[in-house]
Design an enzyme around this catalytic site. Structure first.
Site: not given
Length: 628
Positions: A115, A177-178, A227, A538
């Site tokens: 993602e 969940f999630q 959802k 760096m």
């Protein structure tokens, strides 16, 4: 579309809906046959679904098609906005939206490997195209994995919209969940975010987010889609993107202030323009060019503004700041009138505030009032769109400033502090040589993406940028790993005949190299140059300069062979160790019609100079470690 045009297009209101579920990193269904490249990546008019911008006619046409669910309304809103590409990863809570995407003939979804890669690809798409990039993710870890890319877009004012799945509304707050409070997490790093609550309005929520993303000062927006909202039924058709009535953008600066600034420019002995990224965001490069050349004003750029003014022009002083050119920093230090346009005067540009342009009055042009005098006091504050305000100044100036001696001085500084580098026979391949070789082998309009680190600085120092929207990098947030996924988004936004070159360091490339699989799958023609010094370079440079050479966690001697890794992904790979191999490898990689990776084994002790220590005086830049 210019900012002037965007601000006149209104946007509606709308919000989304998702639910918890395991992340499924499979190929998204809503795609036309073949690879993204075959479907016309970057072609003008390659959108197969909509041939005209959102208008009353497109609204009428869309109204003839019934909307069944909130998810379908989300998809219709994207279609109404003439969106073409989406970047994302499938998952449980966002699944209704993906199912609706399956039936879209207009929208092409590009499944990313992670993602974060989706957010960077969308960000880069927005930078190159000027229109908002779109990324999607499911709830919980899917949404939180977008956060780095959203924060990056926010820091750099890039137009982007994130659509995130969310658990059903009745489960919100129950630690389902999630489940993650996505709007709460992203509120500080978005221009606007919303939680969709109704299938009837979710499409308008998305339209509003799209409109806000590229209006005024661009930035990322987000719509969280529960959802039950995306699964819910609706017969309401979303309209074209519209901004809320309460949102206004000031395009023209106050006339009195413009007149005062014009008089100051006429009277200046040592005037200089400081062009910031707002020039590119506002599509004002042509106005800048005409203004600077008519009045013969030297032009210094910030790093985000590379390409805003052609660097091969005699008035160009190139980039200022921590790793800017010596002559640009001298111009900033000695100017008596600094005309800052579309810059937020960040610390990497200014160094110490008290030593920045110490003898200058400051004209500050910016579309965001919050930036005026935030870091550097503006003697002449001009709030408005960059192109519009430049034209206002142009109209009010009666004569060019008498600055012949100043321009001669700027030329002398260029000769005194040239951007050159040694090529000793007893040292390995120098990175600057690699950058110049790739610049020479590609077109003037080639697009350069980078990760973050030494390679990023060498790319912006030794590539000659002459056109806007050809430099794609992470500036304010400094996100390692940005370059590879950005190359995916840039390639799809670019014209077919534009080259896309990605510079990465070994440490930076290791963070997101899985997105090379996307370039292979989609048959994207990108050339990746890994400047491999087996260090987080760096960090190593700073450790040598300021931490007595104690290389804590900066040595990457365990790196893979990137050329072989590229071949394992299905790309072409080369390994280059010395100067004699550079030309052939570069030619073959650029000519190869597909993703290629060149592992350049560069000098591990090569450093980036000039350098101004953090908070230092730009006029006292160091050309070697001994001067720090």
């Amino acid at each position: 579309m210019s900012d002037h045009e965007r601000d006149e297009a209104d946007a509606t209101n709308g919000e989304p809906v998702p639910d918890g579920g395991e992340t499924a990193a499979g190929q998204a269904g809503a795609t036309a046959p073949g690879s993204a490249a075959e479907r016309g990546a970057g072609d003008e008019g390659s959108d197969p679904g909509v041939d005209e911008p959102p208008t009353d006619e497109s609204d009428q046409r869309a109204a003839e098609r019934p909307v069944g669910t909130g998810a379908q309304s989300v998809v219709r809103a994207l279609e109404n906005a003439d969106i073409e590409y989406l970047f994302g990863v499938q998952g449980g809570a966002i699944m209704p939206v993906y199912d609706a995407l399956y039936d879209s003939e207009q929208l092409t979804h590009v499944t990313m490997a992670h993602e974060q890669g989706a957010s960077h690809a969308a960000d880069a798409f927005g930078i190159v195209s000027g229109d908002p990039g779109v990324c999607l993710a499911t709830s919980g870890p899917g949404a939180t994995n977008l956060v780095t890319g959203i924060a990056d877009a926010d820091m750099d004012s890039d137009p982007m919209i994130a659509l995130t799945g969310q658990v059903s509304t009745e489960m919100v707050g129950n630690d389902a969940f999630q489940e993650t409070d996505t709007t709460g997490v992203t509120d500080p790093i978005t221009k606007h975010n919303s939680f969709a609550t109704d299938p009837d309005t979710v499409g308008d929520d998305v339209g509003e987010a799209l409109a806000l993303a590229d209006s005024g000062r661009p930035g990322p927006t987000l719509v969280d889609l529960p959802k039950d909202v995306t699964n819910g039924e609706t017969d309401r058709e979303p309209g074209a993107p519209q901004m809320p009535e309460t949102y206004t953008v000031q395009k023209s600066a106050d006339r009195t202030n413009v007149v005062s600034a014009a008089r100051a420019i006429e009277e200046a002995d040592q005037p200089a323009i400081l062009a910031g990224g707002g020039i590119i965001k506002g599509d004002a490069s042509q106005e800048l060019y005409e203004f600077a050349t008519e009045y013969e004003l030297p032009v210094v750029t910030t790093m985000p503004a590379l390409g805003a003014f052609p660097e091969d022009h005699e008035l160009s002083m190139s980039m200022a700041g921590m790793h800017g050119t010596g002559f640009a920093n001298m111009a900033i230090t000695h100017t008596d009138l600094l005309i800052g346009i579309g810059t937020r005067f960040d610390d990497r540009l200014t160094g110490g505030i008290e030593t920045f342009a110490p003898d200058a009055e400051v004209v500050h042009v910016d579309i965001d009032p919050a930036e005026i005098s935030k870091n550097i006091h503006a003697d002449y504050p001009l709030i408005g769109d960059a192109g519009t305000v430049i034209e206002q100044l142009h109209d009010q100036i009666d004569r060019a400033p008498d600055a012949d001696e100043w321009r001669d001085q700027c030329v002398e500084w260029k000769e005194e502090y040239p951007m050159d580098y040694p090529v000793p026979e007893d040292r390995p391949l120098q990175p600057e040589f690699v950058v110049e070789a790739l610049d020479e082998a590609t077109g003037d309009d080639a697009i350069v993406t980078t990760g973050v680190g030494q390679h990023q600085m060498w790319a912006c120092q030794y590539w000659e940028f002459t056109e806007p929207r050809t430099w794609v990098s992470s500036h304010g947030l400094g996100t390692m790993g940005y370059g590879m996924p950005a190359a995916v988004g840039a390639r799809l936004a670019a014209d077919d005949d534009q080259d896309v070159v990605c510079f990465e360091g070994d440490g930076s490339f290791l963070m997101t190299l899985q997105e090379l699989s996307v370039a292979v799958r989609e048959e994207l023609d990108v050339t990746v140059a890994v400047l491999n010094n087996e260090y987080v370079g760096m960090v190593r440079q700073w450790q040598d300069a300021f931490f007595e050479g104690r290389h804590a966690a900066s040595e990457y001697g365990w790196c893979p062979e990137f050329d072989k890794l590229a071949e394992a992904f299905g790309a072409r790979g080369w390994a280059v160790d010395d100067y004699d191999e550079v030309a052939d490898a570069v030619e073959e990689a650029v000519d190869y019609d597909g993703p290629s990776v060149i592992d350049f084994r560069i000098d591990p002790q090569a450093n980036v100079y000039p350098m101004v220590p953090s908070g230092g005086d730009n006029g006292k830049f160091a050309l070697s470690e001994g001067q720090l």
